[in-house]
Design an enzyme around this catalytic site. Structure first.
Site: not given
Ligand code: MG
Length: 309
Positions: A89, A197
């Site tokens: 991240k 997703k």
């Molecule tokens: Mg992502």
């Protein structure tokens, strides 16, 4: 959550059993009913429909590194056991570019054999994304996930990357929330890869259809689900005709616990799709307060009405 992730320190999910199996409905709290109704469509289909035809028995998963300091990198990653890819991240609030670079370089130096991928959740400008790319070993990079927020910026960044002759693939994640988005991303050539997703896209069948329509390479990722939601993602990953990358389905390692005694955790860096049975004692232990339960049941009803409309 063991470490704050996506600004969250805990996760709420509604689980239920359909005619075939347990399913999970867990749109993030701030999502609108309209958006959340896609998540419900996914959960209802998983609960009640047959499983898809699978193209592989197991799915490779990546480890995920939140925006921690370089000194915490090894402690966080040790929770993932074996892995050959780390998603790092970057661009989170209160993090400078220098912090991000230090985190990436700590991973590449401490784990010389792993592949990396970056995820900025849309928080960089094209310029900032290029600044970061200039200072990390690109031969270790699978792709850069959602470096910028808008499709225009993604197109701009990809154009510059090509002009500079860099070998960097761009993946779209937040750009894809509804079923029509991946098609736009593909048509405008805003990305090389689309993240699938399963809950936001409305289920396994719809996700497979979207993958077919875009013609882009795909990676399946979780939405920080319990093992039940993760198992739906794992079935999707195993059902994709082609899958070139490790998937983001190892997110249980970011959580303190789960609601099953046999969590869907990777073994030697891979997970095997299977149906999940929750454990009564764990369900009781993690039961939401009466207020939160009421909120979720009301949300469920509103989203269900949208499904039927
Ligand atoms: Mg992502």
């Amino acid at each position: 959550m063991l470490t704050k992730f996506r600004g969250l320190s805990h996760r709420e999910a509604l689980i239920f059993k359909g005619t075939k199996r347990w399913a999970e409905f867990s749109p993030f709290i701030e999502y609108s009913d309209q958006e959340a109704s896609n998540w419900l469509a996914a959960a209802v289909s998983f609960a009640n429909q047959d499983l898809p035809k699978l193209h592989r028995d197991t799915v490779g998963v990546n480890a995920t590194l939140p925006a921690v300091g370089p000194d915490q990198v090894e402690a966080v990653l040790s929770k993932f056991g074996e892995f050959s890819t780390v998603k790092i991240k970057v661009a989170e609030v209160e993090q400078t570019l220098i912090n991000d670079i230090a985190r990436v370089l700590k991973v590449t130096s401490s784990y010389p054999d792993v592949r990396i991928r970056l995820d900025a959740n849309g928080n960089f400008s094209p310029e900032k994304a290029l600044e970061l790319l200039a200072q990390i070993p690109l031969d270790r990079l699978d792709y850069f996930e959602q470096p910028c927020a808008s499709i225009n910026e993604l197109v701009e960044l990809r154009t510059t990357i090509k002009h500079l002759g860099l070998k960097v693939l761009i993946a779209a994640d937040e750009s894809i929330r509804k079923a029509s988005d991946p098609i736009e991303v593909a048509q405008r050539q805003a990305a090389d890869i689309v993240m699938l997703k399963v809950q936001p896209l409305g289920g396994i069948e719809r996700s497979l259809e979207i993958a077919r329509q875009t013609g882009l390479r795909t990676v399946v990722s979780s939405a920080l689900e319990t093992s039940i939601g993760l198992s739906q993602g794992a079935y999707l990953a195993a059902a994709l005709p082609e899958l070139d990358f490790d998937c983001g389905l190892g997110t249980l390692s970011l959580m303190e616990s789960d609601i099953t005694l046999e969590p869907l955790k990777p073994v030697a860096g891979r997970i095997t799709p299977r149906e999940i049975e929750p454990d009564a004692a764990l369900l009781q232990k993690y039961q939401a307060s009466p207020e939160r339960t009421k909120w979720w049941l009301e949300r469920l009803e509103r989203c269900f009405d949208l499904l039927e409309a």
